[in-house]
Design a protein around this motif. Structure first.
Motif, PDB file in Angstrom:
ATOM      1  N   ALA A 159      10.267   7.293  54.228  1.00 40.04           N
ATOM      2  CA  ALA A 159      11.502   8.084  54.229  1.00 40.04           C
ATOM      3  C   ALA A 159      11.279   9.372  55.013  1.00 40.04           C
ATOM      4  O   ALA A 159      10.163   9.871  55.092  1.00 40.04           O
ATOM      5  CB  ALA A 159      11.913   8.404  52.791  1.00 40.04           C
ATOM      6  N   PRO A 160      12.350   9.916  55.581  1.00 36.56           N
ATOM      7  CA  PRO A 160      12.227  11.174  56.328  1.00 36.56           C
ATOM      8  C   PRO A 160      11.600  12.300  55.515  1.00 36.56           C
ATOM      9  O   PRO A 160      10.873  13.125  56.047  1.00 36.56           O
ATOM     10  CB  PRO A 160      13.671  11.505  56.708  1.00 36.56           C
ATOM     11  N   ILE A 161      11.840  12.315  54.209  1.00 32.56           N
ATOM     12  CA  ILE A 161      11.288  13.380  53.375  1.00 32.56           C
ATOM     13  C   ILE A 161       9.764  13.354  53.392  1.00 32.56           C
ATOM     14  O   ILE A 161       9.106  14.387  53.332  1.00 32.56           O
ATOM     15  CB  ILE A 161      11.832  13.319  51.926  1.00 32.56           C
ATOM     16  N   GLU A 162       9.166  12.168  53.511  1.00 29.03           N
ATOM     17  CA  GLU A 162       7.708  12.063  53.546  1.00 29.03           C
ATOM     18  C   GLU A 162       7.154  12.566  54.873  1.00 29.03           C
ATOM     19  O   GLU A 162       6.110  13.225  54.908  1.00 29.03           O
ATOM     20  CB  GLU A 162       7.261  10.626  53.268  1.00 29.03           C
ATOM     21  N   TYR A 163       7.822  12.277  55.960  1.00 32.43           N
ATOM     22  CA  TYR A 163       7.418  12.813  57.269  1.00 32.43           C
ATOM     23  C   TYR A 163       7.466  14.341  57.228  1.00 32.43           C
ATOM     24  O   TYR A 163       6.537  15.015  57.655  1.00 32.43           O
ATOM     25  CB  TYR A 163       8.341  12.295  58.371  1.00 32.43           C
ATOM     26  N   ALA A 164       8.570  14.871  56.700  1.00 27.48           N
ATOM     27  CA  ALA A 164       8.738  16.323  56.624  1.00 27.48           C
ATOM     28  C   ALA A 164       7.704  16.947  55.691  1.00 27.48           C
ATOM     29  O   ALA A 164       7.153  18.006  55.990  1.00 27.48           O
ATOM     30  CB  ALA A 164      10.153  16.662  56.157  1.00 27.48           C
ATOM     31  N   GLN A 165       7.429  16.290  54.581  1.00 29.11           N
ATOM     32  CA  GLN A 165       6.452  16.801  53.620  1.00 29.11           C
ATOM     33  C   GLN A 165       5.073  16.915  54.256  1.00 29.11           C
ATOM     34  O   GLN A 165       4.377  17.914  54.082  1.00 29.11           O
ATOM     35  CB  GLN A 165       6.404  15.873  52.402  1.00 29.11           C
TER      36      GLN A 165
ATOM     37  N   PRO B 275      -8.176  16.984  55.693  1.00 32.15           N
ATOM     38  CA  PRO B 275      -7.171  17.471  54.737  1.00 32.15           C
ATOM     39  C   PRO B 275      -5.873  16.648  54.767  1.00 32.15           C
ATOM     40  O   PRO B 275      -5.265  16.421  53.725  1.00 32.15           O
ATOM     41  CB  PRO B 275      -6.895  18.907  55.189  1.00 32.15           C
ATOM     42  N   VAL B 276      -5.481  16.186  55.945  1.00 32.49           N
ATOM     43  CA  VAL B 276      -4.258  15.381  56.063  1.00 32.49           C
ATOM     44  C   VAL B 276      -4.418  14.073  55.304  1.00 32.49           C
ATOM     45  O   VAL B 276      -3.536  13.662  54.541  1.00 32.49           O
ATOM     46  CB  VAL B 276      -3.894  15.148  57.551  1.00 32.49           C
ATOM     47  N   ALA B 277      -5.544  13.391  55.480  1.00 37.17           N
ATOM     48  CA  ALA B 277      -5.794  12.119  54.791  1.00 37.17           C
ATOM     49  C   ALA B 277      -5.821  12.320  53.274  1.00 37.17           C
ATOM     50  O   ALA B 277      -5.270  11.501  52.522  1.00 37.17           O
ATOM     51  CB  ALA B 277      -7.103  11.510  55.275  1.00 37.17           C
ATOM     52  N   ARG B 278      -6.457  13.391  52.809  1.00 37.33           N
ATOM     53  CA  ARG B 278      -6.490  13.678  51.371  1.00 37.33           C
ATOM     54  C   ARG B 278      -5.081  13.920  50.828  1.00 37.33           C
ATOM     55  O   ARG B 278      -4.717  13.424  49.762  1.00 37.33           O
ATOM     56  CB  ARG B 278      -7.371  14.896  51.082  1.00 37.33           C
ATOM     57  N   TYR B 279      -4.303  14.695  51.572  1.00 39.55           N
ATOM     58  CA  TYR B 279      -2.942  14.998  51.132  1.00 39.55           C
ATOM     59  C   TYR B 279      -2.096  13.723  51.046  1.00 39.55           C
ATOM     60  O   TYR B 279      -1.347  13.537  50.082  1.00 39.55           O
ATOM     61  CB  TYR B 279      -2.287  16.004  52.087  1.00 39.55           C
ATOM     62  N   ILE B 280      -2.236  12.846  52.028  1.00 36.87           N
ATOM     63  CA  ILE B 280      -1.497  11.576  52.016  1.00 36.87           C
ATOM     64  C   ILE B 280      -1.872  10.763  50.790  1.00 36.87           C
ATOM     65  O   ILE B 280      -1.006  10.225  50.093  1.00 36.87           O
ATOM     66  CB  ILE B 280      -1.762  10.782  53.316  1.00 36.87           C
TER      67      ILE B 280
END
Length: 190
Positions: A176-182, A162-167
């Protein structure tokens, strides 16, 4: 506060934000002070505030949390990194920005470094402040230092599909920090 403290700095800033921001201070005992004008000095790990006469002062009381509203934006939460100094010695004095506060949490250490240089054939020393962002993931009772996007993805590997699909679906690359947080916010929904 010594007004000439950073007078030689030609590039960069020691502060989270150069501008004063409205904010809240939470002391160790839980006492809260709201609607203060604050600056967070990340180079010297100091909290600056304006007193009743508009003088810049340095806070000396032990704090638990700082909440800043830079430029009228959403709240930015900061906590002391001392609890995770075993993971990284530099956290002993650092203020960490909390990006995600959930069962898996993500914090960001905005590190500042003062660099002095002398131009060729000059006796004048120029100062600049360099920035480095280091993330810390708290998961399963442990804290992990994350310096690259691939490390974060690896730490979330127990749900790699699921993590790979979401990425891929959200075209995330960790710039950017927003992507880490997302990504960590999404991980917490699984």
């Amino acid at each position: 506060f010594p007004a000439d403290q950073y007078v030689k700095v030609k590039e960069g800033t020691p502060y989270y934000s150069d501008d004063w921001a409205m904010g809240t201070l939470v002391l160790d005992g839980g006492t809260t002070y709201q609607k203060l004008e604050l600056k967070l000095d990340l180079l010297r790990h100091e909290v600056h505030y304006k007193d009743a006469t508009d003088r810049e002062m340095i806070l000396t009381a032990p704090l638990r949390e700082i909440v800043l509203y830079p430029g009228g934006l959403d709240a930015r939460y900061f906590i002391l990194g001392k609890a995770w100094a075993g993971v990284d010695k530099k956290l002993a004095d650092s203020w960490l920005q909390v990006l995600v506060n959930d069962k898996v949490s993500l914090m960001l250490d905005h590190r500042k470094k003062l660099v002095e240089s002398t131009a060729y054939a000059s006796s004048t020393v120029a100062q600049s402040i360099e920035d480095l962002e280091v993330y810390f993931l708290q998961k399963g009772g442990s804290c992990y230092r994350v310096t690259r996007w691939s490390e974060l993805v690896g730490l979330l590997g127990d749900k790699s599909g699921p993590v790979a699909r979401y990425i891929k679906e959200n075209d995330l690359n960790g710039e950017a920090p927003i992507e880490y947080a997302q990504l960590v916010t999404y991980y917490n929904t699984l």
